[in-house]
Design a protein around this motif. Structure first.
Motif, PDB file in Angstrom:
ATOM      1  N   ASN A 292       0.822  -1.221   0.000  1.00  0.00           N
ATOM      2  CA  ASN A 292       0.000   0.000   0.000  1.00  0.00           C
ATOM      3  C   ASN A 292       0.851   1.264   0.000  1.00  0.00           C
ATOM      4  OD1 ASN A 292       0.898  -0.519   2.635  1.00  0.00           O
ATOM      5  ND2 ASN A 292      -0.812   0.621   3.533  1.00  0.00           N
ATOM      6  N   GLU A 293       2.029   1.207  -0.578  1.00  0.00           N
ATOM      7  CA  GLU A 293       2.933   2.353  -0.567  1.00  0.00           C
ATOM      8  C   GLU A 293       2.296   3.607  -1.165  1.00  0.00           C
ATOM      9  OE1 GLU A 293       7.383   3.612  -2.269  1.00  0.00           O
ATOM     10  OE2 GLU A 293       6.781   1.507  -2.182  1.00  0.00           O
ATOM     11  N   ALA A 294       1.514   3.449  -2.222  1.00  0.00           N
ATOM     12  CA  ALA A 294       0.900   4.600  -2.894  1.00  0.00           C
ATOM     13  C   ALA A 294      -0.105   5.317  -2.001  1.00  0.00           C
ATOM     14  CB  ALA A 294       0.224   4.154  -4.186  1.00  0.00           C
ATOM     15  N   GLU A 295      -0.604   4.624  -0.983  1.00  0.00           N
ATOM     16  CA  GLU A 295      -1.618   5.207  -0.099  1.00  0.00           C
ATOM     17  C   GLU A 295      -0.999   5.965   1.073  1.00  0.00           C
ATOM     18  OE1 GLU A 295      -3.977   1.921   1.173  1.00  0.00           O
ATOM     19  OE2 GLU A 295      -4.367   1.210  -0.873  1.00  0.00           O
ATOM     20  N   LEU A 296       0.300   5.798   1.287  1.00  0.00           N
ATOM     21  CA  LEU A 296       0.949   6.416   2.443  1.00  0.00           C
ATOM     22  C   LEU A 296       1.317   7.866   2.162  1.00  0.00           C
ATOM     23  CD1 LEU A 296       3.352   3.474   3.354  1.00  0.00           C
ATOM     24  CD2 LEU A 296       1.107   3.975   4.354  1.00  0.00           C
ATOM     25  N   ASP A 297       1.322   8.677   3.213  1.00  0.00           N
ATOM     26  CA  ASP A 297       1.675  10.093   3.074  1.00  0.00           C
ATOM     27  C   ASP A 297       3.179  10.280   3.202  1.00  0.00           C
ATOM     28  OD1 ASP A 297      -0.944  10.958   2.701  1.00  0.00           O
ATOM     29  OD2 ASP A 297      -1.296  11.083   4.862  1.00  0.00           O
ATOM     30  N   ILE A 298       3.933   9.463   2.489  1.00  0.00           N
ATOM     31  CA  ILE A 298       5.378   9.580   2.526  1.00  0.00           C
ATOM     32  C   ILE A 298       5.969   8.860   1.313  1.00  0.00           C
ATOM     33  CG2 ILE A 298       5.845   7.467   3.862  1.00  0.00           C
ATOM     34  CD1 ILE A 298       7.902   9.189   5.480  1.00  0.00           C
ATOM     35  N   GLU A 299       7.050   9.405   0.795  1.00  0.00           N
ATOM     36  CA  GLU A 299       7.761   8.767  -0.314  1.00  0.00           C
ATOM     37  C   GLU A 299       8.872   7.896   0.263  1.00  0.00           C
ATOM     38  OE1 GLU A 299      10.486   9.886  -4.237  1.00  0.00           O
ATOM     39  OE2 GLU A 299       9.365  11.468  -3.181  1.00  0.00           O
ATOM     40  N   ILE A 300       8.901   6.642  -0.125  1.00  0.00           N
ATOM     41  CA  ILE A 300       9.879   5.693   0.403  1.00  0.00           C
ATOM     42  C   ILE A 300      10.981   5.497  -0.630  1.00  0.00           C
ATOM     43  CG2 ILE A 300      10.243   3.343   1.248  1.00  0.00           C
ATOM     44  CD1 ILE A 300       7.189   3.424   2.011  1.00  0.00           C
ATOM     45  N   CYS A 301      12.184   5.901  -0.277  1.00  0.00           N
ATOM     46  CA  CYS A 301      13.318   5.849  -1.197  1.00  0.00           C
ATOM     47  C   CYS A 301      14.282   4.755  -0.769  1.00  0.00           C
ATOM     48  CB  CYS A 301      14.044   7.193  -1.233  1.00  0.00           C
ATOM     49  SG  CYS A 301      12.973   8.608  -1.576  1.00  0.00           S
ATOM     50  N   LYS A 302      14.491   3.762  -1.631  1.00  0.00           N
ATOM     51  CA  LYS A 302      15.426   2.669  -1.355  1.00  0.00           C
ATOM     52  C   LYS A 302      16.647   2.851  -2.255  1.00  0.00           C
ATOM     53  CE  LYS A 302      12.259  -0.489  -2.169  1.00  0.00           C
ATOM     54  NZ  LYS A 302      11.623  -1.809  -2.294  1.00  0.00           N
ATOM     55  N   ILE A 303      17.799   3.019  -1.619  1.00  0.00           N
ATOM     56  CA  ILE A 303      19.028   3.355  -2.355  1.00  0.00           C
ATOM     57  C   ILE A 303      20.110   2.322  -2.028  1.00  0.00           C
ATOM     58  CG2 ILE A 303      20.788   5.114  -2.736  1.00  0.00           C
ATOM     59  CD1 ILE A 303      18.659   7.147  -1.638  1.00  0.00           C
ATOM     60  N   VAL A 304      20.674   1.712  -3.049  1.00  0.00           N
ATOM     61  CA  VAL A 304      21.783   0.778  -2.878  1.00  0.00           C
ATOM     62  C   VAL A 304      23.076   1.517  -3.221  1.00  0.00           C
ATOM     63  CG1 VAL A 304      22.786  -1.445  -3.561  1.00  0.00           C
ATOM     64  CG2 VAL A 304      20.281  -1.154  -3.482  1.00  0.00           C
ATOM     65  N   THR A 305      23.977   1.644  -2.238  1.00  0.00           N
ATOM     66  CA  THR A 305      25.152   2.494  -2.444  1.00  0.00           C
ATOM     67  C   THR A 305      26.282   2.088  -1.524  1.00  0.00           C
ATOM     68  OG1 THR A 305      25.917   4.798  -2.392  1.00  0.00           O
ATOM     69  CG2 THR A 305      24.309   4.155  -0.740  1.00  0.00           C
ATOM     70  N   ASN A 306      27.502   2.497  -1.865  1.00  0.00           N
ATOM     71  CA  ASN A 306      28.657   2.343  -0.994  1.00  0.00           C
ATOM     72  C   ASN A 306      28.999   3.650  -0.280  1.00  0.00           C
ATOM     73  OD1 ASN A 306      29.333  -0.379  -1.528  1.00  0.00           O
ATOM     74  ND2 ASN A 306      30.231   0.219  -3.485  1.00  0.00           N
ATOM     75  N   GLU A 307      28.292   4.720  -0.647  1.00  0.00           N
ATOM     76  CA  GLU A 307      28.638   6.041  -0.101  1.00  0.00           C
ATOM     77  C   GLU A 307      27.388   6.871   0.094  1.00  0.00           C
ATOM     78  OE1 GLU A 307      31.759   9.687  -1.141  1.00  0.00           O
ATOM     79  OE2 GLU A 307      31.287   8.162  -2.638  1.00  0.00           O
ATOM     80  N   ILE A 308      27.314   7.573   1.228  1.00  0.00           N
ATOM     81  CA  ILE A 308      26.180   8.443   1.522  1.00  0.00           C
ATOM     82  C   ILE A 308      26.704   9.850   1.740  1.00  0.00           C
ATOM     83  CG2 ILE A 308      24.282   8.929   3.108  1.00  0.00           C
ATOM     84  CD1 ILE A 308      24.291   5.938   3.802  1.00  0.00           C
ATOM     85  N   ILE A 309      26.218  10.787   0.961  1.00  0.00           N
ATOM     86  CA  ILE A 309      26.617  12.185   1.099  1.00  0.00           C
ATOM     87  C   ILE A 309      25.472  12.952   1.739  1.00  0.00           C
ATOM     88  CG2 ILE A 309      27.356  14.264  -0.108  1.00  0.00           C
ATOM     89  CD1 ILE A 309      28.524  12.443  -2.283  1.00  0.00           C
ATOM     90  N   LEU A 310      25.711  13.499   2.910  1.00  0.00           N
ATOM     91  CA  LEU A 310      24.660  14.211   3.640  1.00  0.00           C
ATOM     92  C   LEU A 310      24.656  15.699   3.284  1.00  0.00           C
ATOM     93  CD1 LEU A 310      25.158  12.543   7.141  1.00  0.00           C
ATOM     94  CD2 LEU A 310      23.433  11.998   5.413  1.00  0.00           C
TER      95      LEU A 310
END
Length: 310
Positions: A292-310
């Motif tokens: 039910n992701e489309a019904e939620l009031d939030i965007e869910i982002c799934k990211i596959v990575t070796n590095e996270i830049i904040l």
């Protein structure tokens, strides 16, 4: 700083292109002595020369004398030389860390949240019993594919917290967890730590700073996303919408647990975030579907990575 090392096959430059040269790393932090956290350290240090390492290297870790090493390149717990012997042979400076310790260097502040000294003492007392159980485990490096998980998020339902007794889960409850602060950024690195221990320390910080929540830029979720190590109470103490889940998703645990994903999403919605980010180091671990992701009031982002830049 390098926090944990994965298994023996994980700590390789060709597998981790973002990993800097070992000689440039000034601090190693071993959260606890479970195989999937120590294998790379033991394998690497058993073969390293002092010139391969930073001249001022400090190795932070607890109960290093309990870690054993086999001659066949695999980490075991019943015979061989101790990791502390490798550290001694390389003339490395090693230091233990416990809750309420604070490290400050190069504009970085690290506040240790776990473990308590009490749990370290109990671990040592019960080590023979724990060691027997560890020897029964199989620790493989190869990924085992799992079936895609499908589940529904019920925002109106309060997620149940399934928490283990810290005394009966000593390897995890003695894991080092810390709050890292650099300039205006904060990261919670939770190792495999027990949620009740972390929550207690966070409440102390909140009380001392007279605030309701700690603003965190990114959280490394405890114990690969296990349902036993993330509680709604812990999440309610922080304000964050970026979460790292380190796991390949393989058997027998098939992490992350859907209960953990569920709690994080619900907490993010209740906190007013419009997006929530999950960072994975393996594609396989990210392959879950929220029906039910489309019904939620939030965007869910799934990211596959070796590095996270904040």
């Amino acid at each position: 700083m390098l926090i944990d090392s994965g298994t023996a096959s994980t700590l390789r430059k060709n597998r981790n292109p973002s990993l800097p040269p070992f000689r440039e790393i000034e601090f190693y932090l071993l959260t606890h002595i479970d195989y999937d956290h120590i294998g790379g350290f033991v394998n690497f240090l058993s073969k390293a020369q002092r010139n391969d390492l930073h001249p001022d290297l400090i190795f932070f870790g607890n109960t290093l004398d309990l870690i054993r090493y086999k001659d066949n390149d695999e980490v075991g717990f019943h015979h061989g030389s101790a990791l502390s012997a490798h550290i001694s042979a390389l003339k490395l400076n090693s230091k233990p860390l416990f809750s309420e310790d604070v490290l400050c260097f190069k504009n970085i502040k690290i506040t240790i949240l776990s473990p308590t000294l009490e749990h370290i003492h109990i671990l040592k007392e019960k080590w023979i019993e724990i060691e027997k159980e560890l020897n029964k485990k199989y620790y493989g490096d190869e990924f085992v594919s799992v079936q895609k998980k499908k589940f529904k998020i019920d925002v109106k339902a309060a997620p149940d917290d399934s928490v283990k007794n810290p005394i009966k889960d000593l390897l995890n409850s003695t894991s080092i967890a810390c709050l890292i602060e650099y300039e205006n950024k904060k990261a919670l690195m939770l190792g495999d730590a027990h949620p009740e221990i972390i929550s207690k320390q966070l409440k102390t910080i909140l009380k001392n700073q007279q605030i309701e929540k700690i603003n965190i830029d990114v959280v490394k979720i405890s114990h690969h996303g296990s349902k036993h190590n993330t509680t709604s109470e812990l999440l309610s103490l922080i304000s964050c919408n970026r979460f790292i889940i380190s796991t390949d998703g393989s058997r027998p645990y098939n992490h992350p647990d859907i209960e953990t994903i569920n709690k994080i999403i619900i907490n993010s919605i209740n906190a007013g975030f419009t997006k929530v980010y999950f960072y994975f180091n393996y594609q396989s671990a990210s392959e879950f579907e929220i029906i039910n992701e489309a019904e939620l009031d939030i965007e869910i982002c799934k990211i596959v990575t070796n590095e996270i830049i904040l």
